[in-house]
Design a protein around this motif. Structure first.
Motif, PDB file in Angstrom:
ATOM      1  N   GLY A 144      -1.805  10.009   1.429  1.00 29.50           N
ATOM      2  CA  GLY A 144      -2.434  10.130   2.754  1.00 29.50           C
ATOM      3  C   GLY A 144      -3.875   9.667   2.750  1.00 29.50           C
ATOM      4  O   GLY A 144      -4.453   9.374   1.697  1.00 29.50           O
ATOM      5  N   GLY A 181      -9.149  -3.869  -2.164  1.00 33.77           N
ATOM      6  CA  GLY A 181      -9.960  -3.385  -1.038  1.00 33.77           C
ATOM      7  C   GLY A 181      -9.949  -4.365   0.131  1.00 33.77           C
ATOM      8  O   GLY A 181     -10.703  -4.199   1.090  1.00 33.77           O
ATOM      9  N   LEU A 182      -9.116  -5.401   0.044  1.00 33.91           N
ATOM     10  CA  LEU A 182      -9.109  -6.419   1.105  1.00 33.91           C
ATOM     11  C   LEU A 182      -7.817  -6.429   1.920  1.00 33.91           C
ATOM     12  O   LEU A 182      -7.752  -7.026   2.994  1.00 33.91           O
ATOM     13  CB  LEU A 182      -9.309  -7.813   0.501  1.00 33.91           C
ATOM     14  CG  LEU A 182     -10.668  -8.068  -0.142  1.00 33.91           C
ATOM     15  CD1 LEU A 182     -10.700  -9.442  -0.792  1.00 33.91           C
ATOM     16  CD2 LEU A 182     -11.781  -7.958   0.886  1.00 33.91           C
ATOM     17  N   ASN A 233       0.844  -1.208   0.000  1.00 31.85           N
ATOM     18  CA  ASN A 233       0.000   0.000   0.000  1.00 31.85           C
ATOM     19  C   ASN A 233       0.871   1.248   0.000  1.00 31.85           C
ATOM     20  O   ASN A 233       0.602   2.207  -0.731  1.00 31.85           O
ATOM     21  CB  ASN A 233      -0.901   0.033   1.239  1.00 31.85           C
ATOM     22  CG  ASN A 233      -2.119  -0.851   1.083  1.00 31.85           C
ATOM     23  OD1 ASN A 233      -2.339  -1.405   0.016  1.00 31.85           O
ATOM     24  ND2 ASN A 233      -2.892  -0.995   2.139  1.00 31.85           N
ATOM     25  N   ARG A 250     -12.606   1.428  -0.024  1.00 32.21           N
ATOM     26  CA  ARG A 250     -11.497   2.181  -0.649  1.00 32.21           C
ATOM     27  C   ARG A 250     -11.806   3.662  -0.527  1.00 32.21           C
ATOM     28  O   ARG A 250     -12.953   4.069  -0.709  1.00 32.21           O
ATOM     29  CB  ARG A 250     -11.372   1.870  -2.146  1.00 32.21           C
ATOM     30  CG  ARG A 250     -10.825   0.500  -2.429  1.00 32.21           C
ATOM     31  CD  ARG A 250     -11.787  -0.198  -3.317  1.00 32.21           C
ATOM     32  NE  ARG A 250     -11.181  -1.335  -3.969  1.00 32.21           N
ATOM     33  CZ  ARG A 250     -11.914  -2.273  -4.524  1.00 32.21           C
ATOM     34  NH1 ARG A 250     -13.222  -2.191  -4.502  1.00 32.21           N
ATOM     35  NH2 ARG A 250     -11.328  -3.273  -5.123  1.00 32.21           N
ATOM     36  N   ARG A 287       2.039   1.661  -3.472  1.00 37.25           N
ATOM     37  CA  ARG A 287       1.010   1.947  -4.476  1.00 37.25           C
ATOM     38  C   ARG A 287       0.351   3.307  -4.293  1.00 37.25           C
ATOM     39  O   ARG A 287      -0.082   3.933  -5.248  1.00 37.25           O
ATOM     40  CB  ARG A 287      -0.062   0.853  -4.461  1.00 37.25           C
ATOM     41  CG  ARG A 287       0.405  -0.425  -5.145  1.00 37.25           C
ATOM     42  CD  ARG A 287      -0.700  -1.433  -5.311  1.00 37.25           C
ATOM     43  NE  ARG A 287      -1.165  -1.938  -4.022  1.00 37.25           N
ATOM     44  CZ  ARG A 287      -2.404  -1.778  -3.592  1.00 37.25           C
ATOM     45  NH1 ARG A 287      -3.276  -1.150  -4.336  1.00 37.25           N
ATOM     46  NH2 ARG A 287      -2.748  -2.247  -2.415  1.00 37.25           N
ATOM     47  N   ASP A 289       5.057   6.222   4.587  1.00 36.42           N
ATOM     48  CA  ASP A 289       5.233   6.601   3.172  1.00 36.42           C
ATOM     49  C   ASP A 289       5.045   8.097   3.013  1.00 36.42           C
ATOM     50  O   ASP A 289       4.593   8.786   3.934  1.00 36.42           O
ATOM     51  CB  ASP A 289       4.246   5.819   2.285  1.00 36.42           C
ATOM     52  CG  ASP A 289       2.805   6.147   2.568  1.00 36.42           C
ATOM     53  OD1 ASP A 289       2.416   7.322   2.412  1.00 36.42           O
ATOM     54  OD2 ASP A 289       2.033   5.224   2.970  1.00 36.42           O
ATOM     55  N   LEU A 316      -6.025  -4.300   3.861  1.00 35.62           N
ATOM     56  CA  LEU A 316      -5.967  -3.870   5.262  1.00 35.62           C
ATOM     57  C   LEU A 316      -6.871  -4.720   6.164  1.00 35.62           C
ATOM     58  O   LEU A 316      -6.588  -4.852   7.355  1.00 35.62           O
ATOM     59  CB  LEU A 316      -6.327  -2.388   5.388  1.00 35.62           C
ATOM     60  CG  LEU A 316      -5.215  -1.416   4.929  1.00 35.62           C
ATOM     61  CD1 LEU A 316      -5.656   0.034   5.098  1.00 35.62           C
ATOM     62  CD2 LEU A 316      -3.917  -1.656   5.687  1.00 35.62           C
TER      63      LEU A 316
HETATM   64  P1  ADP Z   1      -6.608  -1.764  -1.555  1.00 36.13           P
HETATM   65  O1  ADP Z   1      -6.416  -3.094  -2.138  1.00 36.13           O
HETATM   66  O2  ADP Z   1      -7.676  -0.967  -2.225  1.00 36.13           O
HETATM   67  O3  ADP Z   1      -5.363  -1.040  -1.340  1.00 36.13           O
HETATM   68  P2  ADP Z   1      -6.653  -1.945   1.304  1.00 36.13           P
HETATM   69  O4  ADP Z   1      -7.587  -2.653   2.198  1.00 36.13           O
HETATM   70  O5  ADP Z   1      -5.234  -2.344   1.348  1.00 36.13           O
HETATM   71  O6  ADP Z   1      -7.266  -2.066  -0.132  1.00 36.13           O
HETATM   72  O7  ADP Z   1      -6.766  -0.432   1.663  1.00 36.13           O
HETATM   73  C1  ADP Z   1      -8.022   0.195   1.748  1.00 36.13           C
HETATM   74  C2  ADP Z   1      -7.963   1.621   1.291  1.00 36.13           C
HETATM   75  O8  ADP Z   1      -7.202   2.371   2.204  1.00 36.13           O
HETATM   76  C3  ADP Z   1      -7.267   1.782  -0.040  1.00 36.13           C
HETATM   77  O9  ADP Z   1      -8.171   1.625  -1.097  1.00 36.13           O
HETATM   78  C4  ADP Z   1      -6.721   3.188   0.053  1.00 36.13           C
HETATM   79  O10 ADP Z   1      -7.736   4.075  -0.330  1.00 36.13           O
HETATM   80  C5  ADP Z   1      -6.436   3.365   1.528  1.00 36.13           C
HETATM   81  N1  ADP Z   1      -5.001   3.159   1.852  1.00 36.13           N
HETATM   82  C6  ADP Z   1      -4.440   2.070   2.354  1.00 36.13           C
HETATM   83  N2  ADP Z   1      -3.116   2.259   2.567  1.00 36.13           N
HETATM   84  C7  ADP Z   1      -2.846   3.516   2.193  1.00 36.13           C
HETATM   85  C8  ADP Z   1      -1.659   4.324   2.197  1.00 36.13           C
HETATM   86  N3  ADP Z   1      -0.494   3.860   2.621  1.00 36.13           N
HETATM   87  N4  ADP Z   1      -1.781   5.575   1.739  1.00 36.13           N
HETATM   88  C9  ADP Z   1      -2.959   6.085   1.308  1.00 36.13           C
HETATM   89  N5  ADP Z   1      -4.109   5.371   1.318  1.00 36.13           N
HETATM   90  C10 ADP Z   1      -4.064   4.118   1.741  1.00 36.13           C
END
Ligand code: ADP
Length: 455
Positions: free
Chosen positions: A383, A411-412, A351, A398, A354, A379, A414
């Protein structure tokens, strides 16, 4: 239960009846024996006075109905016996009561008949001339007495049986009726009533169990709803890349794509398939985490070493995005499942990469003290807005759908991280300033002594 109470009451009544019968018979028999002995003694004294005064004529004048009278001379000769045929042949001087009378003036004894059906009571009295007058009487044994009383005993027994039957029936009904009329939906309403006083602990337990059942049912329903939503979301998420893939393939199949567009089309197909396979992987991982039956290994894992491996695997995609990866700190050991802990580190770093900006950085730090092992992933990316910070751990949530999808997100990630962290009794925190970057911190509790020993 009613039948049990009934049987118990009947058994108790029968036992009480038998015990009373034995006791009454014992007491009556003892009492009767005492009366018979006193009477026999008195009669022997009276008769001996009569014989002392009038001699054998007194005996001839007597007409004993039940008693046997024997008169024994001082030398042992039998002078008179009311049971003449028997008496004259026996040697009476050897008899216990006769010997006692010769020695001390008076003697008594009891002898049982051969059949034990009855017994003979003897009383002997020495006369002034040295002879002995003996009287005996037959006393019936307890058993014959019982036989005599058989009729009234049976009548009382029958009466007792009928009474205990009626009593048991009524008692059983009275005990069972309040239990049967308990409304299981509201058992506490009976607590203040007199006839339910003894049942109060049972009523409270019932109410407790009822509440527990209600809670369990609510939890099961909630879990079913979450599963239903999850399945619907998964199907929805699968549809989009599948439609895209089949759409591109159809265009190529029908020759509607120009030669120079073929490559980008193939690129889109590959991208969508990658998303599909990522989604499948994440769904499988979450399902595994959800099923409690899955066996998890419990090993000592070093978060620093896991982070090294993760960063190594991400080097090429970091280069492509012009993001610098940094690893700081030292060893941080946790007892747990290596695959799950790898998944935690990987998803956080992925994350951070990305959702970063070109020429940004991802800094991973691992450290430990006596009480905890810590991993932080920082990172310099886009944000997460304040209002979304609590929701990012929800499945398929998301912040920016199109950005997540473009970045290959499912979206899975975290939700998997949070689930795995909780399974290791850890906690996850996030600090983020939109436009500046995000830092995720995961803390796992440690048991230093055990871990040191294992190392
Ligand atoms: P995804 O596969 O969409 O990244 P996650 O469950 O990992 O799904 O994260 C959920 C959402 O949290 C992401 O879609 C993103 O919008 C936000 N997110 C997660 N990590 C970060 C990060 N390091 N910086 C910014 N936004 C983040």
């Amino acid at each position: 239960m009613g039948r049990k109470i009934f049987r118990a009451v009947c058994q108790v009544s029968a036992a009480i009846f038998l015990a009373s019968l034995v006791l009454i018979m014992g007491i009556s028999y003892g009492y009767l024996t005492r009366i018979v002995r006193t009477q026999l003694k008195a009669e022997t004294f009276l008769a001996s006075q009569g014989v002392a005064q009038s001699g054998i004529a007194f005996l001839h004048g007597m007409d004993p109905e039940h008693e046997r009278i024997t008169w024994i001379a001082a030398n042992g000769d039998v002078l008179y016996d009311s049971n003449a045929e028997k008496g004259l042949m026996e040697n009476h001087t050897e008899r216990e009561e006769v010997r006692a009378a010769f020695d001390s003036g008076y003697g008594e004894s009891v002898r049982y008949s051969r059949t034990f059906a009855d017994r003979q009571l003897y009383a002997a009295k020495r006369l002034p001339d040295g002879s002995v007058l003996r009287m005996s009487i037959v006393q019936r044994s307890v058993w014959t007495l019982l036989l005599d009383f058989a009729q009234p005993i049976c009548a009382v027994m029958l009466l007792a049986l009928v009474l205990s039957f009626v009593l048991a029936l009524r008692l059983a009904k009275r005990i069972v009726a309040p239990i049967n009329s308990i409304d299981p939906d509201d058992p506490l309403q009976y607590c203040d009533r007199d006839d339910y006083r003894e049942l109060e602990p049972l009523l409270r337990r019932l109410a407790c169990q009822k509440a527990q059942l209600r809670r369990d049912r609510a939890e099961i329903e909630k879990a079913a709803l979450i599963r239903q939503e999850f399945t619907a979301n998964v199907s929805h998420e699968l549809k989009t890349p599948l439609h895209a893939i089949s759409g591109y393939a159809e265009l190529i199949e029908n020759g509607m794509v120009r030669e120079e567009d073929l490559k980008p089309f193939a690129g889109r197909i590959r991208q969508e398939s990658a998303r599909l396979s990522r989604l499948a992987g994440d769904v499988i991982e979450l399902t595994k985490l959800d099923s409690e039956s899955v066996r998890r290994t419990d090993e000592t894992c070093d978060l620093h070493r896991i982070a090294e491996n993760v960063l190594e695997s991400m080097e090429s995609s970091a280069d492509a995005r012009q993001v610098t990866l940094r690893l700081e700190g030292g060893s941080a050991t946790v007892r747990g499942c290596p695959q799950l802990l790898h998944s935690v580190v990987f998803n956080l770093c992925d994350n951070a990469l990305r959702y970063n900006r070109p020429r940004g950085t991802v800094t991973i730090r691992t450290e430990q003290d006596d009480r905890a092992a810590r991993l932080s992933v920082r990172d310099t990316g886009i944000g997460i807005p304040k209002e979304s910070q609590d929701r990012v751990y929800e499945r398929f949530y998301r912040v920016d759908r199109s950005r997540s999808k473009d970045a290959g997100g499912t979206g899975l990630g975290l939700s998997i991280v949070k689930h795995a962290v909780l399974l290791h009794h850890g906690r996850i925190e996030l600090n983020s300033i939109p436009g500046e970057g995000t830092i995720f911190t995961v803390t796992f509790p440690r048991q230093p002594q055990t871990e040191e020993r294992e190392r």
